[in-house]
Design a protein around this motif. Sequence first.
Motif, PDB file in Angstrom:
ATOM      1  N   LEU A  79      10.345  13.128  -6.053  1.00 53.33           N
ATOM      2  CA  LEU A  79      11.196  11.938  -6.051  1.00 53.33           C
ATOM      3  C   LEU A  79      10.490  10.724  -6.665  1.00 53.33           C
ATOM      4  CD1 LEU A  79      13.941  10.873  -4.803  1.00 53.33           C
ATOM      5  CD2 LEU A  79      12.555  10.131  -2.853  1.00 53.33           C
ATOM      6  N   PRO A  80      11.103  10.073  -7.649  1.00 56.06           N
ATOM      7  CA  PRO A  80      10.550   8.791  -8.109  1.00 56.06           C
ATOM      8  C   PRO A  80      10.557   7.806  -6.936  1.00 56.06           C
ATOM      9  CG  PRO A  80      12.180   9.627  -9.668  1.00 56.06           C
ATOM     10  CD  PRO A  80      12.273  10.476  -8.427  1.00 56.06           C
ATOM     11  N   SER A  81       9.458   7.113  -6.722  1.00 50.90           N
ATOM     12  CA  SER A  81       9.351   6.269  -5.534  1.00 50.90           C
ATOM     13  C   SER A  81      10.322   5.095  -5.557  1.00 50.90           C
ATOM     14  CB  SER A  81       7.914   5.785  -5.339  1.00 50.90           C
ATOM     15  OG  SER A  81       7.515   4.953  -6.390  1.00 50.90           O
ATOM     16  N   ARG A  82      10.788   4.676  -6.741  1.00 53.93           N
ATOM     17  CA  ARG A  82      11.765   3.583  -6.805  1.00 53.93           C
ATOM     18  C   ARG A  82      13.039   3.929  -6.042  1.00 53.93           C
ATOM     19  NH1 ARG A  82      15.178   5.749 -10.574  1.00 53.93           N
ATOM     20  NH2 ARG A  82      14.059   6.978 -12.138  1.00 53.93           N
ATOM     21  N   ALA A  91      13.899  -4.904  -6.700  1.00 46.92           N
ATOM     22  CA  ALA A  91      13.102  -6.020  -7.241  1.00 46.92           C
ATOM     23  C   ALA A  91      12.084  -6.493  -6.208  1.00 46.92           C
ATOM     24  CB  ALA A  91      14.010  -7.169  -7.678  1.00 46.92           C
ATOM     25  N   GLU A  92      12.510  -6.611  -4.952  1.00 50.93           N
ATOM     26  CA  GLU A  92      11.590  -7.016  -3.876  1.00 50.93           C
ATOM     27  C   GLU A  92      10.496  -5.973  -3.693  1.00 50.93           C
ATOM     28  OE1 GLU A  92      11.623  -7.716   0.944  1.00 50.93           O
ATOM     29  OE2 GLU A  92      13.513  -7.850  -0.138  1.00 50.93           O
ATOM     30  N   ARG A  93      10.863  -4.700  -3.744  1.00 47.45           N
ATOM     31  CA  ARG A  93       9.889  -3.610  -3.632  1.00 47.45           C
ATOM     32  C   ARG A  93       8.882  -3.688  -4.768  1.00 47.45           C
ATOM     33  NH1 ARG A  93       9.358   0.806  -6.406  1.00 47.45           N
ATOM     34  NH2 ARG A  93       8.163   2.510  -5.559  1.00 47.45           N
ATOM     35  N   GLN A  94       9.362  -3.933  -5.978  1.00 47.11           N
ATOM     36  CA  GLN A  94       8.458  -4.009  -7.124  1.00 47.11           C
ATOM     37  C   GLN A  94       7.503  -5.185  -7.006  1.00 47.11           C
ATOM     38  OE1 GLN A  94       8.162  -1.560  -9.520  1.00 47.11           O
ATOM     39  NE2 GLN A  94       6.278  -2.717  -9.879  1.00 47.11           N
ATOM     40  N   GLN A  95       7.967  -6.305  -6.474  1.00 45.94           N
ATOM     41  CA  GLN A  95       7.079  -7.449  -6.251  1.00 45.94           C
ATOM     42  C   GLN A  95       5.945  -7.066  -5.307  1.00 45.94           C
ATOM     43  OE1 GLN A  95       9.739 -10.513  -4.840  1.00 45.94           O
ATOM     44  NE2 GLN A  95      10.173 -11.257  -6.917  1.00 45.94           N
ATOM     45  N   LEU A  96       6.262  -6.314  -4.267  1.00 47.40           N
ATOM     46  CA  LEU A  96       5.240  -5.845  -3.331  1.00 47.40           C
ATOM     47  C   LEU A  96       4.224  -4.968  -4.055  1.00 47.40           C
ATOM     48  CD1 LEU A  96       4.125  -5.359  -0.416  1.00 47.40           C
ATOM     49  CD2 LEU A  96       5.757  -3.447  -0.277  1.00 47.40           C
ATOM     50  N   LEU A  97       4.701  -4.019  -4.850  1.00 41.11           N
ATOM     51  CA  LEU A  97       3.796  -3.114  -5.561  1.00 41.11           C
ATOM     52  C   LEU A  97       2.942  -3.866  -6.584  1.00 41.11           C
ATOM     53  CD1 LEU A  97       6.101  -0.005  -6.078  1.00 41.11           C
ATOM     54  CD2 LEU A  97       4.510  -0.498  -4.206  1.00 41.11           C
ATOM     55  N   ASP A  98       3.519  -4.872  -7.235  1.00 42.45           N
ATOM     56  CA  ASP A  98       2.751  -5.684  -8.183  1.00 42.45           C
ATOM     57  C   ASP A  98       1.637  -6.459  -7.470  1.00 42.45           C
ATOM     58  OD1 ASP A  98       4.385  -4.772 -10.232  1.00 42.45           O
ATOM     59  OD2 ASP A  98       5.598  -6.611 -10.315  1.00 42.45           O
ATOM     60  N   CYS A 126       4.591  -2.846   7.323  1.00 41.10           N
ATOM     61  CA  CYS A 126       4.186  -1.995   6.206  1.00 41.10           C
ATOM     62  C   CYS A 126       2.908  -2.519   5.561  1.00 41.10           C
ATOM     63  CB  CYS A 126       5.306  -1.952   5.172  1.00 41.10           C
ATOM     64  SG  CYS A 126       4.960  -0.903   3.754  1.00 41.10           S
ATOM     65  N   GLU A 127       2.041  -1.581   5.226  1.00 38.06           N
ATOM     66  CA  GLU A 127       0.833  -1.864   4.466  1.00 38.06           C
ATOM     67  C   GLU A 127       0.854  -0.959   3.240  1.00 38.06           C
ATOM     68  OE1 GLU A 127      -2.836  -2.340   6.994  1.00 38.06           O
ATOM     69  OE2 GLU A 127      -1.526  -1.275   8.406  1.00 38.06           O
ATOM     70  N   VAL A 128       0.519  -1.515   2.087  1.00 39.15           N
ATOM     71  CA  VAL A 128       0.444  -0.738   0.853  1.00 39.15           C
ATOM     72  C   VAL A 128      -0.902  -1.036   0.226  1.00 39.15           C
ATOM     73  CG1 VAL A 128       1.536  -0.235  -1.378  1.00 39.15           C
ATOM     74  CG2 VAL A 128       2.944  -0.998   0.557  1.00 39.15           C
ATOM     75  N   TRP A 129      -1.602  -0.002  -0.262  1.00 37.74           N
ATOM     76  CA  TRP A 129      -2.920  -0.197  -0.832  1.00 37.74           C
ATOM     77  C   TRP A 129      -3.137   0.737  -2.010  1.00 37.74           C
ATOM     78  CZ3 TRP A 129      -1.651   2.101   3.662  1.00 37.74           C
ATOM     79  CH2 TRP A 129      -2.090   3.406   3.886  1.00 37.74           C
ATOM     80  N   GLN A 130      -4.087   0.330  -2.845  1.00 36.77           N
ATOM     81  CA  GLN A 130      -4.466   1.136  -4.001  1.00 36.77           C
ATOM     82  C   GLN A 130      -5.272   2.351  -3.550  1.00 36.77           C
ATOM     83  OE1 GLN A 130      -2.396  -0.528  -6.535  1.00 36.77           O
ATOM     84  NE2 GLN A 130      -3.996   0.503  -7.666  1.00 36.77           N
ATOM     85  N   ILE A 131      -5.025   3.479  -4.191  1.00 35.47           N
ATOM     86  CA  ILE A 131      -5.837   4.673  -3.978  1.00 35.47           C
ATOM     87  C   ILE A 131      -6.470   5.048  -5.318  1.00 35.47           C
ATOM     88  CG2 ILE A 131      -4.577   5.524  -1.965  1.00 35.47           C
ATOM     89  CD1 ILE A 131      -3.058   7.431  -3.792  1.00 35.47           C
ATOM     90  N   PRO A 132      -7.528   5.844  -5.310  1.00 36.28           N
ATOM     91  CA  PRO A 132      -8.172   6.229  -6.570  1.00 36.28           C
ATOM     92  C   PRO A 132      -7.164   6.839  -7.552  1.00 36.28           C
ATOM     93  CG  PRO A 132      -9.507   6.926  -4.717  1.00 36.28           C
ATOM     94  CD  PRO A 132      -8.206   6.416  -4.146  1.00 36.28           C
TER      95      PRO A 132
END
Length: 159
Positions: A79-82, A91-98, A126-132
């Motif tokens: 599944l594409p995460s969008r 748009a709000e989700r993308q701002q979070l990812l940016d 919710c917490e979102v973080w970069q992974i390798p």
Amino acid sequence: MPSSAQIDLIQRIDAAYRHWTGDGLPGPQATVGERLTWLHQQAPYSLLAHTGGGDPVFIYANHCAQQCFGYSFDEFIALPSRLSASPADRAERQQLLDKVTEQGIAQGYRGLRVDKFGDTFTIYDCEVWQIPDGGQAALFWPQPKRRPGWYGQQEHANR
């Protein structure tokens, strides 16, 4: 029991979370194998990861995430995460990812997501973080989070 590839990915997600927060993912103190199995099968919060790039695709979803979104593991990882957010909320989700791309981590997000059947639900804390390798991972609670310590040894032992 998670597969060896899933265990490897959960370890990478946990290590990246520790890098950004100083702590491992919330969970019981147990052997590594028991803890990773608990994160995959029993954690009361959703744990997800997607690839990097222009249209990221999910590469991991624990049992709680599968329940929240209504997808099987195999459906989830294609599944594409969008598509986890409705068109009105993307748009709000993308701002979070940016923000995560720029800062490495974002915490305290609350928003709406959409399940397999088009029904919306709220994600909390919710917490979102970069992974390798350029991907991102997320942890969210399907209900407002309980007080710290909820995942203590005694509760875990009673499951």
